[in-house]
Motif scaffolding. Sequence first.
Motif, mmCIF file in Angstrom:
data_model
loop_
_atom_site.group_PDB
_atom_site.id
_atom_site.type_symbol
_atom_site.label_atom_id
_atom_site.label_comp_id
_atom_site.label_asym_id
_atom_site.label_seq_id
_atom_site.Cartn_x
_atom_site.Cartn_y
_atom_site.Cartn_z
ATOM 1 N N LEU A 18 0.797 -1.107 0.137
ATOM 2 C CA LEU A 18 -0.076 0.082 0.044
ATOM 3 C C LEU A 18 0.904 1.200 0.049
ATOM 4 N N HIS A 19 2.184 1.045 0.787
ATOM 5 C CA HIS A 19 2.930 2.275 0.841
ATOM 6 C C HIS A 19 3.305 2.695 -0.472
ATOM 7 N N ALA A 20 3.535 1.570 -1.250
ATOM 8 C CA ALA A 20 4.341 1.932 -2.569
ATOM 9 C C ALA A 20 3.374 2.413 -3.606
ATOM 10 N N ILE A 21 2.126 1.657 -3.591
ATOM 11 C CA ILE A 21 1.278 1.809 -4.679
ATOM 12 C C ILE A 21 0.780 3.336 -4.995
ATOM 13 N N VAL A 22 0.539 3.798 -3.635
ATOM 14 C CA VAL A 22 -0.119 5.317 -3.538
ATOM 15 C C VAL A 22 0.841 6.240 -4.262
ATOM 16 N N ARG A 23 2.007 6.138 -4.942
ATOM 17 C CA ARG A 23 2.817 6.975 -5.540
ATOM 18 C C ARG A 23 2.235 7.124 -6.968
ATOM 19 N N THR A 24 1.156 5.894 -7.447
ATOM 20 C CA THR A 24 0.901 5.755 -8.622
ATOM 21 C C THR A 24 -0.643 6.403 -8.697
ATOM 22 N N ASP A 25 -1.207 6.196 -9.814
ATOM 23 C CA ASP A 25 -2.690 6.825 -10.095
ATOM 24 C C ASP A 25 -3.639 5.654 -9.727
ATOM 25 N N SER A 26 -3.000 4.594 -9.587
ATOM 26 C CA SER A 26 -3.965 3.416 -9.538
ATOM 27 C C SER A 26 -4.679 3.172 -8.188
ATOM 28 N N VAL A 27 -5.776 3.975 -8.261
ATOM 29 C CA VAL A 27 -6.635 4.016 -6.951
ATOM 30 C C VAL A 27 -7.526 2.455 -6.651
ATOM 31 N N GLU A 28 -7.735 1.994 -7.899
ATOM 32 C CA GLU A 28 -8.418 0.656 -7.597
ATOM 33 C C GLU A 28 -7.543 -0.372 -6.968
ATOM 34 N N THR A 29 -6.242 -0.461 -7.207
ATOM 35 C CA THR A 29 -5.462 -1.244 -6.657
ATOM 36 C C THR A 29 -5.409 -0.975 -5.184
ATOM 37 N N THR A 30 -5.264 0.346 -4.723
ATOM 38 C CA THR A 30 -5.309 1.017 -3.349
ATOM 39 C C THR A 30 -6.264 0.368 -2.626
ATOM 40 N N LEU A 31 -7.749 0.629 -3.289
ATOM 41 C CA LEU A 31 -8.690 0.136 -2.788
ATOM 42 C C LEU A 31 -8.834 -1.323 -2.166
ATOM 43 N N ARG A 32 -8.137 -2.282 -3.335
ATOM 44 C CA ARG A 32 -7.861 -3.733 -3.034
ATOM 45 C C ARG A 32 -7.483 -4.049 -1.688
ATOM 46 N N PHE A 33 -6.160 -3.353 -1.445
ATOM 47 C CA PHE A 33 -5.467 -3.400 -0.641
ATOM 48 C C PHE A 33 -5.932 -2.998 0.826
ATOM 49 N N LEU A 34 -6.827 -1.854 0.730
ATOM 50 C CA LEU A 34 -7.414 -1.431 1.913
ATOM 51 C C LEU A 34 -8.476 -2.343 2.375
ATOM 52 N N VAL A 35 -9.137 -2.824 1.141
ATOM 53 C CA VAL A 35 -10.328 -3.945 1.631
ATOM 54 C C VAL A 35 -9.626 -5.216 2.392
ATOM 55 N N GLN A 36 -8.458 -5.665 1.892
ATOM 56 C CA GLN A 36 -7.774 -6.750 2.446
ATOM 57 C C GLN A 36 -7.082 -6.633 3.814
ATOM 58 N N GLY A 37 -7.050 -5.380 4.487
ATOM 59 C CA GLY A 37 -7.068 -5.082 5.775
ATOM 60 C C GLY A 37 -5.715 -4.007 5.794
ATOM 61 N N ALA A 38 -5.201 -3.573 4.796
ATOM 62 C CA ALA A 38 -4.002 -2.900 4.740
ATOM 63 C C ALA A 38 -4.378 -1.639 5.814
ATOM 64 N N ASP A 39 -3.133 -0.853 6.356
ATOM 65 C CA ASP A 39 -3.496 0.117 7.188
ATOM 66 C C ASP A 39 -3.167 1.297 6.731
ATOM 67 N N PRO A 40 -4.283 2.243 6.674
ATOM 68 C CA PRO A 40 -4.130 3.474 5.900
ATOM 69 C C PRO A 40 -3.087 4.281 6.543
ATOM 70 N N ASN A 41 -2.675 4.348 7.883
ATOM 71 C CA ASN A 41 -1.693 4.998 8.954
ATOM 72 C C ASN A 41 -0.579 4.380 9.055
ATOM 73 N N PHE A 42 -0.236 3.282 8.205
ATOM 74 C CA PHE A 42 1.051 2.687 8.490
ATOM 75 C C PHE A 42 2.177 3.466 8.184
ATOM 76 N N ALA A 43 2.840 3.316 9.187
ATOM 77 C CA ALA A 43 4.333 4.115 9.286
ATOM 78 C C ALA A 43 5.450 3.334 9.048
ATOM 79 N N HIS A 44 6.039 3.318 7.863
ATOM 80 C CA HIS A 44 7.124 2.649 7.417
ATOM 81 C C HIS A 44 8.473 2.948 8.014
#
Length: 560
Positions: A133-159
């Motif tokens: 998730l941390h890596a994909i948000v630098r692209t415009d692929s919001v649909e892939t970001t949504l897939r990660f969020l639905v699978q449980g990725a943390d939107p506040n994840f601190a790398h």
Amino acid sequence: MRSSAEVCADCGASDPSWASMNRGVKICHECCGVHRSLGRHISHIKSLKKSHWSASLLQMLNSLSSSGANSIWEYALIDPASPRVQSRRKPAPKDPVHPTKSEFIRAKYQNQSFIHRSSEDDESNLDELNKQLHAIVRTDSVETTLRFLVQGADPNFAHLGKGGSTPMHVAARANQLGQVELLCVYGADPGATDQQGRTPRDCALEEGHQTCADRLLQLQYELTDRLTEFLCGRRPEHERGKHWLVPQMADGESSPPAAQQMLVTLPHRGLEELSRDLYDEVDRRETENIWCGEQGAGERNAVPFLPVNPEFSSTRNQGRQKLARLTARELATLLIDTLTELRRRHEGSAKQLEEPLYDSVASEDAELEETKRQLVEAKNVADELRVANRALQQEVSVLQSMVSQLMAENTSLRGEPARKTMSVCETRMRRQEHDDSDYDNEATRMPMPEEVVRRTDRITKRIQDLLKAAQQRQHRQFQPCADRVGEAVTELASVFVSQGQPMASLVQTLLSSAQRLQTECKDVAAVLADEEIDQLIERVIAACYDIARAAKQIVVQFPQ
């Protein structure tokens, strides 16, 4: 711009007029009625025609809708190999709302019955998901970001390997406004700081992305801006440095002093929860007005109060629903008082009430220190539980390996029925020729090998059920599983009632281990402390190990 070919994501009706922001889909008026009853935590809906939309938020929604975000929620319906589609049909536009459309929508979004679920969900996989998730948000692929969020990725994840930056920092630096909007919809903090103290807005400004920086500033004040807009129809001018706009009642009256006292003495968390509940109530009332205005004169399917959120306590849910009882004036007064208190705490105002209504309030420094102490204690407990959980998982794995080996041996025994049957027949004939005892032949004969294998196999399967419950920490399932193991052990022991040593000794060991297992499982059900439960689970696993070992020895030593 909207495509004329757009259809409702839930029933296929043409020209949808509503949208679910957190699901990334557009829906028709009828399906919207069901979405509203689910609650904003399940589906946050907005009118495409009458609600307020920022340009970037609407663009994010259109991008998700056009890129097939609906396939995330209907994965099992699209995949013909999925076993979950056998008894489920997607509704048609003319199907009745209740029960056809409502049951489908609840299964799709509330129960998430059709999404693709990963077979592995341990901490290492979740950490990898967060990094993706941390890596994909630098692209415009919001649909892939949504897939990660639905699978449980943390939107506040601190790398930590990237300076403690969150996905919001990465999206801001890459000027991906759509990603910023989607992350905020899923609860990302637009004011989060990295290890150098920089916010996402600071990152956007460093890269020269002024529009993105301005939107991030608006998102930081989204809650208070929404409350202000509900009261007076205007928002603060953030571009001019004016971040607060607290209107007053038209008649100049203010709330009673006792109401001010309750807000001033609220802890920070309590005030934050109240503010979010008021935001949800404002959203409910505005959406209710728009939705009912679209209906015919006869039908009115209102949502009279905020739906229950299972993540909240029953007390908070009751308080949220009581907000619907407030009149327009009472709600406006509460909103003004809440905005005033939020501004006071945000600006660190030293002003006191003209007539203090309380003797003392705990200082913010003391409250902060107490919070830090509690966090440290919670972290230590979590670390201890994590270590204990790993140890239990290792023990369960060892025992599962032993059970699997036992099942394999049972299978190999089944593979030679003819030889076993002949061997047993020969044994019986020899016994009948040489047995001069007075015992009845039926009482002293050896059981059939197939019967021993079948009953032993039943024990191993029921032990596996108990181990699965232990691995998932389903403590209420321990006792029923242990009882079933005990029944299987008794069935096996019954075929050796009159056998001599060493078989009788093994059977006795089997029975005593089963009795010990049932006792330990009863103790688990009566204990609440995590540390005691972990110790009891270890004893449960040890009892399972003894049962499996005794069953294996019976199979090995049984004459073939």
